[in-house]
Motif scaffolding. Structure first.
Motif, PDB file in Angstrom:
ATOM      1  N   GLN A   1       0.827  -1.200   0.000  1.00 14.02           N
ATOM      2  CA  GLN A   1       0.000   0.000   0.000  1.00 14.02           C
ATOM      3  C   GLN A   1       0.867   1.259   0.000  1.00 14.02           C
ATOM      4  N   LEU A   2       1.912   1.269   0.814  1.00 16.10           N
ATOM      5  CA  LEU A   2       2.833   2.409   0.869  1.00 16.10           C
ATOM      6  C   LEU A   2       3.494   2.628  -0.491  1.00 16.10           C
ATOM      7  N   CYS A   3       3.975   1.560  -1.101  1.00 16.27           N
ATOM      8  CA  CYS A   3       4.643   1.679  -2.400  1.00 16.27           C
ATOM      9  C   CYS A   3       3.672   2.168  -3.472  1.00 16.27           C
ATOM     10  N   GLN A   4       2.428   1.744  -3.425  1.00 15.44           N
ATOM     11  CA  GLN A   4       1.415   2.223  -4.376  1.00 15.44           C
ATOM     12  C   GLN A   4       1.168   3.719  -4.199  1.00 15.44           C
TER      13      GLN A   4
ATOM     14  N   THR B   1      12.719   4.734 -11.255  1.00 14.28           N
ATOM     15  CA  THR B   1      12.337   4.864  -9.847  1.00 14.28           C
ATOM     16  C   THR B   1      11.352   6.013  -9.690  1.00 14.28           C
ATOM     17  N   THR B   2      10.722   6.083  -8.541  1.00 18.51           N
ATOM     18  CA  THR B   2       9.793   7.167  -8.226  1.00 18.51           C
ATOM     19  C   THR B   2      10.245   7.819  -6.933  1.00 18.51           C
ATOM     20  N   MET B   3      10.202   9.157  -6.899  1.00 22.73           N
ATOM     21  CA  MET B   3      10.668   9.885  -5.719  1.00 22.73           C
ATOM     22  C   MET B   3       9.554  10.739  -5.149  1.00 22.73           C
ATOM     23  N   ILE B   4       9.575  10.865  -3.805  1.00 21.47           N
ATOM     24  CA  ILE B   4       8.618  11.708  -3.107  1.00 21.47           C
ATOM     25  C   ILE B   4       9.288  12.208  -1.832  1.00 21.47           C
ATOM     26  N   SER B   5       8.935  13.402  -1.402  1.00 15.39           N
ATOM     27  CA  SER B   5       9.511  13.907  -0.148  1.00 15.39           C
ATOM     28  C   SER B   5       8.752  13.294   1.028  1.00 15.39           C
ATOM     29  N   PHE B   6       9.453  13.154   2.138  1.00 17.70           N
ATOM     30  CA  PHE B   6       8.836  12.578   3.327  1.00 17.70           C
ATOM     31  C   PHE B   6       7.663  13.435   3.789  1.00 17.70           C
ATOM     32  N   GLY B   7       7.804  14.749   3.732  1.00 14.40           N
ATOM     33  CA  GLY B   7       6.724  15.638   4.165  1.00 14.40           C
ATOM     34  C   GLY B   7       5.460  15.430   3.346  1.00 14.40           C
ATOM     35  N   HIS B   8       5.609  15.347   2.028  1.00 15.80           N
ATOM     36  CA  HIS B   8       4.453  15.128   1.146  1.00 15.80           C
ATOM     37  C   HIS B   8       3.834  13.751   1.408  1.00 15.80           C
ATOM     38  N   LEU B   9       4.684  12.743   1.531  1.00 18.22           N
ATOM     39  CA  LEU B   9       4.205  11.387   1.808  1.00 18.22           C
ATOM     40  C   LEU B   9       3.493  11.334   3.162  1.00 18.22           C
ATOM     41  N   PHE B  10       4.030  12.043   4.128  1.00 17.84           N
ATOM     42  CA  PHE B  10       3.421  12.046   5.459  1.00 17.84           C
ATOM     43  C   PHE B  10       2.018  12.624   5.409  1.00 17.84           C
ATOM     44  N   GLU B  11       1.840  13.731   4.659  1.00 17.12           N
ATOM     45  CA  GLU B  11       0.512  14.341   4.519  1.00 17.12           C
ATOM     46  C   GLU B  11      -0.486  13.360   3.910  1.00 17.12           C
ATOM     47  N   ILE B  12      -0.065  12.649   2.884  1.00 13.10           N
ATOM     48  CA  ILE B  12      -0.950  11.715   2.194  1.00 13.10           C
ATOM     49  C   ILE B  12      -1.210  10.486   3.053  1.00 13.10           C
ATOM     50  N   PHE B  13      -0.164   9.911   3.582  1.00 13.88           N
ATOM     51  CA  PHE B  13      -0.265   8.609   4.241  1.00 13.88           C
ATOM     52  C   PHE B  13      -0.837   8.688   5.648  1.00 13.88           C
ATOM     53  N   SER B  14      -0.797   9.851   6.283  1.00  9.72           N
ATOM     54  CA  SER B  14      -1.332   9.966   7.643  1.00  9.72           C
ATOM     55  C   SER B  14      -2.829   9.708   7.672  1.00  9.72           C
ATOM     56  N   ASN B  15      -3.513   9.921   6.552  1.00 11.43           N
ATOM     57  CA  ASN B  15      -4.940   9.601   6.473  1.00 11.43           C
ATOM     58  C   ASN B  15      -5.168   8.097   6.314  1.00 11.43           C
ATOM     59  N   ILE B  16      -4.158   7.372   5.882  1.00  9.27           N
ATOM     60  CA  ILE B  16      -4.283   5.935   5.631  1.00  9.27           C
ATOM     61  C   ILE B  16      -3.856   5.138   6.856  1.00  9.27           C
ATOM     62  N   SER B  17      -2.712   5.493   7.427  1.00  8.89           N
ATOM     63  CA  SER B  17      -2.167   4.725   8.546  1.00  8.89           C
ATOM     64  C   SER B  17      -1.311   5.625   9.428  1.00  8.89           C
ATOM     65  N   ASP B  18      -1.262   5.287  10.713  1.00  9.61           N
ATOM     66  CA  ASP B  18      -0.412   6.048  11.630  1.00  9.61           C
ATOM     67  C   ASP B  18       0.945   5.373  11.826  1.00  9.61           C
ATOM     68  N   LYS B  19       1.248   4.380  11.001  1.00 12.78           N
ATOM     69  CA  LYS B  19       2.481   3.608  11.150  1.00 12.78           C
ATOM     70  C   LYS B  19       3.473   3.876  10.019  1.00 12.78           C
TER      71      LYS B  19
END
Length: 139
Positions: free
Chosen positions: A68-71, A84-102
Motif C-alpha cells: 500500500q505504501l509503495c502504491q 524509480t519514483t521519488m517523493i519527499s517525506f513531508g508530502h508522503l506524510f501528509e498523504i499517508f497519515s490519512n491511511i495509517s499512523d504507522k
C-alpha cells in the motif's frame, strides 16, 4: 494491709511484651498469588503450529502495508528516468497519515526489504520534511 509486691509482679506479668514471631510477608504474598493463579488457571500454552500461523499472518499483514505504501509513492511521486519514483517525506506524510499512523515503521520495513531508499536512520515529522524517499521496486 495488702502485700503490693505480689500485685506488682502480677501486673508486670500481664503486660510484659512478648517478642512477636517474625513473619515473612513476601512469602505470604507469594503464597496468596499462587493460590489465585491456581484458582484461575494458567493461560493455555500455544503450540508451535499456532505460533507459526500467527507469525505468517503478521508477515502477510506487513507485506500488505508495504504494498500500500509503495502504491501511494508510485501514484503521488515523481517518476524518474531510471524507472524509480521519488517523493519527499513531508508530502508522503501528509498523504499517508490519512491511511495509517504507522508510516515510519512501514518505511523502515520497506527499506529493509529493498523496496525503498532514503537517507537517515529514522524519519521524523517536521525534522525530515525534505528528505527524499525513492521507490526502487514494488513488492
Amino acid at each position: 494491709m495488702m502485700d503490693t509486691s505480689d500485685k506488682s509482679i502480677e501486673y508486670d506479668k500481664t503486660f510484659v511484651k512478648r517478642p512477636k514471631e517474625k513473619k515473612n510477608h513476601l512469602a505470604s504474598r507469594v503464597n496468596k498469588f499462587q493460590e489465585i493463579v491456581n484458582q484461575s488457571g494458567a493461560p493455555p500454552s500455544a503450540n508451535q503450529a499456532d505460533l507459526a500461523h500467527r507469525g505468517h499472518e503478521v508477515q502477510e499483514y506487513i507485506l500488505e502495508e508495504m504494498k500500500q505504501l509503495c502504491q501511494v509513492i508510485q501514484t503521488n511521486g515523481q517518476r524518474q528516468e531510471d524507472g524509480t519514483t521519488m517523493i519527499s517525506f513531508g508530502h508522503l506524510f501528509e498523504i499517508f497519515s490519512n491511511i495509517s499512523d504507522k508510516l515510519v515503521g512501514i518505511l523502515l520495513k520497506a527499506r529493509k526489504h529493498g523496496y525503498l531508499k532514503f537517507e537517515g536512520e529514522i524519519l521524523l515529522q517536521n525534522r525530515d520534511e525534505n528528505v527524499i524517499i525513492q521507490l526502487i521496486r514494488l513488492p
